[in-house]
Design a protein around this motif. Sequence first.
Motif, PDB file in Angstrom:
ATOM      1  N   LYS A 184      17.685 -54.074  -9.074  1.00  0.00           N
ATOM      2  CA  LYS A 184      17.953 -55.314  -8.341  1.00  0.00           C
ATOM      3  C   LYS A 184      19.359 -55.829  -8.621  1.00  0.00           C
ATOM      4  O   LYS A 184      20.089 -56.230  -7.707  1.00  0.00           O
ATOM      5  N   ASN A 185      19.762 -55.792  -9.881  1.00  0.00           N
ATOM      6  CA  ASN A 185      21.060 -56.351 -10.229  1.00  0.00           C
ATOM      7  C   ASN A 185      22.210 -55.397  -9.953  1.00  0.00           C
ATOM      8  O   ASN A 185      23.346 -55.847  -9.764  1.00  0.00           O
ATOM      9  N   PHE A 186      21.937 -54.090  -9.874  1.00  0.00           N
ATOM     10  CA  PHE A 186      22.956 -53.160  -9.405  1.00  0.00           C
ATOM     11  C   PHE A 186      23.256 -53.422  -7.927  1.00  0.00           C
ATOM     12  O   PHE A 186      24.354 -53.167  -7.454  1.00  0.00           O
ATOM     13  N   GLY A 192      20.481 -56.649  -3.460  1.00  0.00           N
ATOM     14  CA  GLY A 192      19.532 -56.739  -4.569  1.00  0.00           C
ATOM     15  C   GLY A 192      18.086 -56.522  -4.165  1.00  0.00           C
ATOM     16  O   GLY A 192      17.358 -55.757  -4.810  1.00  0.00           O
ATOM     17  N   ASN A 193      17.639 -57.169  -3.092  1.00  0.00           N
ATOM     18  CA  ASN A 193      16.246 -57.024  -2.666  1.00  0.00           C
ATOM     19  C   ASN A 193      15.947 -55.617  -2.170  1.00  0.00           C
ATOM     20  O   ASN A 193      14.867 -55.071  -2.428  1.00  0.00           O
ATOM     21  N   ALA A 194      16.902 -55.023  -1.447  1.00  0.00           N
ATOM     22  CA  ALA A 194      16.704 -53.657  -0.970  1.00  0.00           C
ATOM     23  C   ALA A 194      16.626 -52.684  -2.140  1.00  0.00           C
ATOM     24  O   ALA A 194      15.767 -51.788  -2.178  1.00  0.00           O
ATOM     25  N   PRO A 260      17.308 -51.999   5.025  1.00  0.00           N
ATOM     26  CA  PRO A 260      18.549 -51.217   4.977  1.00  0.00           C
ATOM     27  C   PRO A 260      19.541 -51.803   3.990  1.00  0.00           C
ATOM     28  O   PRO A 260      19.611 -53.019   3.813  1.00  0.00           O
ATOM     29  N   VAL A 261      20.298 -50.931   3.326  1.00  0.00           N
ATOM     30  CA  VAL A 261      21.338 -51.401   2.414  1.00  0.00           C
ATOM     31  C   VAL A 261      22.600 -51.698   3.226  1.00  0.00           C
ATOM     32  O   VAL A 261      22.826 -51.122   4.287  1.00  0.00           O
TER      33      VAL A 261
END
Length: 423
Positions: A184-186, A192-194, A260-261
Amino acid sequence: MKEDFLHYLWKFKKFETLNLITTQKEQIIIIKTGDYLELSGPDFFNAQIIIGKQKWAGNVEIHLKSSDWYVHGHEKDAAYENVILHVVWEHDTEIFGKNNREIPVLVLKDYVSSETVNNYQSLMSPKSWISCEKQIAQIDDFVFKNWQERLFFERLERKSKFIYDLLEETNQDWEAVLFCLLAKNFGLNTNGNAFLQIAKKLPFSIIRKESFEVENLEALLLGTSGLLDAEKEDVYFKDLKIRYFYLLYKYQLDKAYTDPVEFFKHRPDNFPTIRFSQLASLYNKHQNLFSKIIALKSVKSIYELLNVSASLYWQNHYQFDKESPKKSKPLSKSFIDLLIINTIIPIQFAYSNIMGESFSEDLIALLNEVSPEKNSIIEKFESFGISSKNAFDTQTLIQLKNEYCNQKACLRCAVGMELLRNN
């Protein structure tokens, strides 16, 4: 006027306590105002009050208007049977309890000075960024530092709720929780959510088994994100795609679909491709990462543990099929600082709570080593004379702004309480 102001007045006796009279013309002598527990039921428990010639022990309920007693249905609620005094700002009706017992009423505004009311109204001014912006820099340093510690642990408690939820979802697997939290933090705010959805889709047992080949980890992360769905001529892309579908077959996984990112508005070093590769490299380099992170006590040791870079292919790529000048792309100091703030300290705190241990001073000391964050909230506090030397300061100011200033909760804030007391 809000009820929390009346709670403040009653709790600290910020009114003329001599010659108090109920609306029924009986004298009131306050022996004990009661315990303000902020729970369901009456506002103050276990008060002791003499009304007329009778000494009472029981609870005190506070409202802006007497009629609020009926608006809230207290006359039908057994929890309010032991109310011995109803404290109000305005009296507009007589009050009766469940058994038709008349409850004595004290009209507080008759005993509060105009200066106290004016100070409260000034503090609650809706026109300012924070209500105390002209006075906050004058707060005693001892009061402010103690309040910062409280704010820090409140913030950790809030972050821990997310960790405890992950523990339930992962059947108490701390390694899996850490993987989800890191993912999440990366992903930072945008992805984060994806990234979290991707981490949840991949059983951590598979991440553990495949961690000896960084390409397999990249294939799992990029494939689950949908970044391997296209057709490209890139050799590494084709290799990862083959690995991904082989791993789906090997572990009998369904092809997952997640949000999607995003690449848009990111600096290239924050592209999801680079962050996925760095996360894969971290798990390729360190097995049993959770136990290592829990043992960390200094920022230097964290920097050493998280000294990883994107894999070889990504040293001269940011996206597939587009070659770029060679760059090693390690985790930067500023990015690791974010991981310390949002991953390492929260998971150390949550774990210590579960284990019944206390690392409070260690956590504060750790955050004192981290550089202060830079954002609009911190800059605004700086303009009011509140400077930040480290991330402990910035985290507490963010908590103060979001959970107190934005909510106009001055009477639950040590700064607001101190200003009212001083005035």
